[in-house]
Design an enzyme around this catalytic site. Structure first.
Site, PDB file in Angstrom:
ATOM      1  N   TRP A 163       0.802  -1.029  -0.082  1.00  0.00           N
ATOM      2  CA  TRP A 163       0.138  -0.008  -0.307  1.00  0.00           C
ATOM      3  C   TRP A 163       0.887   1.273  -0.223  1.00  0.00           C
ATOM      4  CZ3 TRP A 163      -4.320  -1.908  -1.572  1.00  0.00           C
ATOM      5  CH2 TRP A 163      -4.995  -3.289  -1.423  1.00  0.00           C
ATOM      6  N   ASP A 164       1.584   0.678   0.684  1.00  0.00           N
ATOM      7  CA  ASP A 164       2.780   2.641   0.582  1.00  0.00           C
ATOM      8  C   ASP A 164       3.100   2.504  -0.895  1.00  0.00           C
ATOM      9  OD1 ASP A 164       3.229   3.005   3.029  1.00  0.00           O
ATOM     10  OD2 ASP A 164       4.963   1.961   3.498  1.00  0.00           O
TER      11      ASP A 164
END
Lengths: 402, 402
Positions: A163-164
């Site tokens: 997700w980062d």
């Protein structure tokens, strides 16, 4: 580095992965990215993994090709410098990338008072401003409950901060889209990309939000690919490989290579189905199919199977460790022209990653070297803020910059 | 949908996740994205999950807000139509997004003969053109060997197609960067983004390529966060939560909430370290720390702990199933304004995902409705290729389009 974004100046006040990876993508496309940090380093300055000399390989990797200015952000004059950098004039400036809080001294509203056409790309944890990291959002979004062996009910965290990384790449897209718009209309914008929105919308786009809305949670299925044929198998020499057949062509190539046509035809006749025509049936009846493949793959060495798969266009791959890949896989690392070994502050020799994109017919340039903290403090104050040498000397003497 | 890219026309000839998600991001920022498919649907048209009426929720999710034209790509005239669409004139056209092979009838070189300033964004499996899907690249890049319980040596596939999603978002960034450049120089470009380059460069940017180059493979560590404090814990009511402390502030907030200051101080005194000052020490000595947290968290209910963590700024989250998140988590789904329930072809009612980015102060519009296959065939032929009704009728009659 390529030059698609040459002439663009971006000021980055961010830490960890999402924001800095966004800045990295911009820098590797040719933008002049100026990162400011607290004197002594921000919260990500010592993040593991570390080099033998103590340098953070993580920080080094995420800040290649950027300029660094170190500022005492605890003092009003330091904060004013950060604001002045983010809002400095010039057609190609006025782009600010940050993970600072919505409402603090780097709020878009406060910055717009200095430069009305500012584009702020703000990376966040939860979209409401509460703290999150990739792994906490991932747990809340349900991924760890779907991951791992069927017989073990414990959640399995992902080790890739997906997700980062996605927030960083999507943020770069949003930022450049905002810039394109500003060039047409003259208008700035505050663009907010949170890890929680990234996770929620991604699962929406993949159809999984719709799926659980009509049929509840997808059961955990270990290494089985959902909705088509795919799983890990062990070869006769003990090597583990993954084999995937989503399209009809991938399936027929796989069946042919393993000489399983007759056995598959028997199963198809018994069930009254055609596996070549419907990938979903391969998934639905996978427990009938897997033993055939276990036997066929398990009786041959990976060294023999690999070339046979390749010549029939089968979609497969070995399970490798990252060290095996880095030292011996030419497609990923050892023969990949996007990587070059350049001298970095850590003193470690390793293939350094350039941009993920290949611009055909254009020279690549260097993937970029990470700065020392504050390496460009003087230069940035002179070039961007047009400060004279006396004023710059005072800022250093008073410890406002370092 | 926002309007940052309003006026941009993108032609998409792609399937599965990476290419179509790239097109989706462009569409949700306001671009006019025209997807062409084989009559009857491309290889991703029936990909699971499926709705009760048989519609692919996956296809629906990835193609919201696009126009659809169905073409018989098996016939020369159909292929010519696809080429004509990709290279149609106009300042805001000339952008082509595809996962077709490098050297086929949709090669950049062939298309450039029709439109010299074309920007092609080509999504690939392996960068050398050989077939790959997310899961086979993931296996080769080493992630499954790092994932999962320590005591179980089997590889664990990820269930999130992270490399696909990342290729789509990064591809959108590269495409818009190419467009910005073209507006300055008039030059087109072929931009290639492969799953293998995406995976390799990401691991490089995170410092992991450097890490294995100097110290070999990182051992598998289950759910433990690498390099700082973080893991899953079980509360007194049986709920599992993840707790992470990377920064000093996250750590002190966590220790304070759990009333562990004295016990931590004893461990610090014994080891001669300060956990608040160095996140790496929390990782190094995690086996000393975990029992204290297991006891402290395990003696309290999650319903009591959650609010206490929140009020002290602790970075934590529950492990939820996706169904729990979709039906009951306001931050991710039920109260997230980026989602709206709109009527889709599947007939399933679900919150549909808009863009991951929030453009502050600007209306969101609809997240977009997926087209029926070929819904816009006639309109696209008329508007983009300027064909008359007689010619369009002939193409339908002869089955070149549908």
């Amino acid at each position: 580095m390529y030059e698609l974004l040459r002439g663009l100046r971006v000021v980055e006040g961010a830490s960890f992965i999402a924001g800095p990876s966004c800045g990295l993508h911009l820098a590797q496309m040719g933008a002049d990215v100026i990162r400011f940090d607290q004197i002594g380093g921000g919260p990500d300055f010592r993040r593991w993994p570390l080099a033998p000399n103590g340098t953070s390989l993580y920080w080094e990797g995420l800040n290649k090709g950027k300029k660094s200015i170190a500022i005492d952000l605890g003092r009003p004059e330091g904060r004013e410098l950060a604001v002045a950098l983010a809002t400095a004039p010039g057609d190609d400036g006025g782009v600010f990338l940050t993970n600072f809080p919505v409402g603090g001294f780097l709020s878009h509203e406060a910055l717009c008072a200095k430069r009305a056409d500012l584009i702020t790309l703000r990376v966040m944890g939860w979209s409401d401003g509460s703290p999150a990291v990739d792994y906490t959002v991932n747990a809340a979004a349900g991924i760890p409950m779907m991951t791992g062996p069927v017989e073990d009910p414990r959640p399995v965290n992902h080790v890739l901060p997906a997700w980062d990384l996605l927030a960083g790449a999507y943020g770069a897209f949003a930022l450049v889209s905002g810039l394109l718009r500003r060039r047409e209309t003259g208008e700035g914008a505050e663009l907010r990309v949170s890890l929680s929105d990234i996770a929620a919308t991604s699962l929406g786009h993949l159809g999984q939000v719709a799926e659980v809305s009509c049929s509840g949670d997808r059961p955990r299925m270990g290494n089985d690919l959902f909705g088509a044929f795919g799983r890990d198998f062990q070869c006769a020499d003990g090597a583990r490989i993954i084999v995937v057949a989503i399209t009809g062509r991938q399936w027929t190539g796989l069946v042919k290579t393993l000489d399983l046509s007759e056995q598959i035809a028997c199963v198809e006749a018994e069930l009254g189905v055609s596996f070549a025509k419907d990938e979903g049936l391969r998934f639905l009846h996978r427990q009938r199919l897997f033993p055939l493949f276990e036997q066929a793959i398990g009786s041959r060495a990976s060294t023999e199977l690999g070339p046979a798969f390749d010549s029939n266009g089968v979609t497969w791959g070995p399970y490798q460790s990252l060290h095996e890949a880095v030292t011996a896989d030419p497609r990923l690392f050892t023969g990949n022209p996007q990587f070059q070994t350049v001298a970095q502050p850590s003193g470690v020799d390793y293939p350094t990653a350039g941009p993920a994109c290949r611009v055909e017919g254009v020279g690549r340039g260097s993937p970029g070297v990470a700065p020392r903290l504050g390496e460009h403090s003087e230069q940035v104050l002179a070039d961007v803020l047009k400060l004279g040498s006396g004023e710059i000397g005072r800022l250093f003497d008073q410890g406002i910059v370092a």
